[in-house]
Scaffold this motif. Structure first.
Motif, short mmCIF file in Angstrom:
data_model
loop_
_atom_site.label_atom_id
_atom_site.label_comp_id
_atom_site.label_asym_id
_atom_site.label_seq_id
_atom_site.Cartn_x
_atom_site.Cartn_y
_atom_site.Cartn_z
N GLN A 1 0.84 -1.21 0.00
CA GLN A 1 0.00 0.00 0.00
C GLN A 1 0.87 1.25 0.00
N ALA A 2 1.91 1.25 0.81
CA ALA A 2 2.80 2.41 0.88
C ALA A 2 3.48 2.66 -0.46
N ILE A 3 3.95 1.62 -1.12
CA ILE A 3 4.60 1.79 -2.43
C ILE A 3 3.61 2.33 -3.45
N ALA A 4 2.38 1.85 -3.41
CA ALA A 4 1.36 2.38 -4.32
C ALA A 4 1.15 3.87 -4.08
N ARG A 5 1.16 4.30 -2.83
CA ARG A 5 1.00 5.72 -2.51
C ARG A 5 2.22 6.53 -2.95
N VAL A 6 3.41 5.99 -2.73
CA VAL A 6 4.64 6.69 -3.10
C VAL A 6 4.71 6.93 -4.60
N THR A 7 4.20 5.99 -5.37
CA THR A 7 4.26 6.12 -6.83
C THR A 7 3.00 6.76 -7.42
N GLY A 8 2.05 7.13 -6.57
CA GLY A 8 0.77 7.67 -7.03
C GLY A 8 0.76 9.16 -7.30
N ASP A 9 -0.43 9.64 -7.60
CA ASP A 9 -0.62 11.04 -7.98
C ASP A 9 -0.42 12.02 -6.83
N GLU A 10 -0.61 11.57 -5.60
CA GLU A 10 -0.49 12.47 -4.46
C GLU A 10 0.82 12.26 -3.71
N SER A 11 1.91 12.20 -4.48
CA SER A 11 3.22 11.94 -3.91
C SER A 11 4.24 12.94 -4.47
N GLU A 12 4.81 13.72 -3.56
CA GLU A 12 5.84 14.67 -3.97
C GLU A 12 7.07 13.94 -4.52
N LEU A 13 7.40 12.81 -3.93
CA LEU A 13 8.56 12.05 -4.38
C LEU A 13 8.39 11.59 -5.83
N ALA A 14 7.19 11.11 -6.16
CA ALA A 14 6.92 10.71 -7.54
C ALA A 14 7.04 11.90 -8.48
N GLU A 15 6.53 13.04 -8.06
CA GLU A 15 6.63 14.25 -8.88
C GLU A 15 8.09 14.62 -9.13
N LEU A 16 8.90 14.58 -8.08
CA LEU A 16 10.31 14.95 -8.21
C LEU A 16 11.06 14.01 -9.15
N TRP A 17 10.83 12.70 -8.99
CA TRP A 17 11.52 11.74 -9.85
C TRP A 17 11.01 11.82 -11.29
N ASP A 18 9.72 12.06 -11.46
CA ASP A 18 9.19 12.20 -12.81
C ASP A 18 9.76 13.46 -13.48
N ASP A 19 9.85 14.55 -12.71
CA ASP A 19 10.44 15.78 -13.25
C ASP A 19 11.91 15.60 -13.61
N ALA A 20 12.60 14.75 -12.86
CA ALA A 20 14.01 14.48 -13.12
C ALA A 20 14.20 13.53 -14.30
N ASP A 21 13.08 12.98 -14.81
CA ASP A 21 13.12 12.05 -15.94
C ASP A 21 14.07 10.88 -15.68
N GLU A 22 13.85 10.24 -14.54
CA GLU A 22 14.65 9.08 -14.13
C GLU A 22 13.74 7.86 -14.02
N PRO A 23 13.49 7.16 -15.14
CA PRO A 23 12.58 6.01 -15.10
C PRO A 23 13.08 4.86 -14.23
N GLU A 24 14.37 4.84 -13.91
CA GLU A 24 14.90 3.75 -13.07
C GLU A 24 14.26 3.76 -11.69
#
Length: 132
Positions: free
Chosen positions: A92-115
């Motif tokens: 559940q936590a991983i789903a939240r971390v990678t979801g729409d309401e996650s600053e961390l996901a936003e930061l990594w997506d903005d960094a264009d780091e698919p890894e």
């Protein structure tokens, strides 16, 4: 975000949290996972949740190839304290971390780091395998 890599223990927030982990048991891991499961998820809490999920996976016999020594020692000492309910919470936590309401996901997506996303998909697969 003080990160030098995309893996769970390659950021300042997770490493700072490991100090707390070393002084506590499974409740420290559960607390980090539970904290990630409500509301908008700030980057520091997301980073800690990923580290806690990785520790949960390691406790189920599916560790990351290169666990830090202090994490491996904690898993040896406390691993039996985490069970299937904790694996579900980690998923559940991983789903939240990678979801729409996650600053961390936003930061990594903005960094264009698919890894980063690929590593969390792999972590989720290891956690799901522990439930089978």
């Amino acid at each position: 975000m003080g990160a030098w890599g995309f893996l769970p223990f390659e950021n300042d927030d997770a490493l700072d949290w490991l100090d707390e982990l070393e002084t506590g048991g499974a409740e420290v891991v559960r607390g980090a996972l539970t904290n990630a499961c409500t509301g908008y998820l700030e980057a520091p809490e997301g980073s800690v949740a990923v580290a806690a999920a990785e520790i949960t996976s390691a406790c189920q016999g599916s560790p990351l190839d290169d666990l830090p020594e202090n994490v491996a020692s904690w898993v040896t000492a406390h691993g039996a304290e985490l069970g299937p309910e904790d694996v579900e919470l980690a998923l559940q936590a991983i789903a939240r971390v990678t979801g729409d309401e996650s600053e961390l996901a936003e930061l990594w997506d903005d960094a264009d780091e698919p890894e980063w996303r690929e590593s969390l998909t792999e972590l989720s697969e290891r956690l799901q395998a522990a439930l089978r």
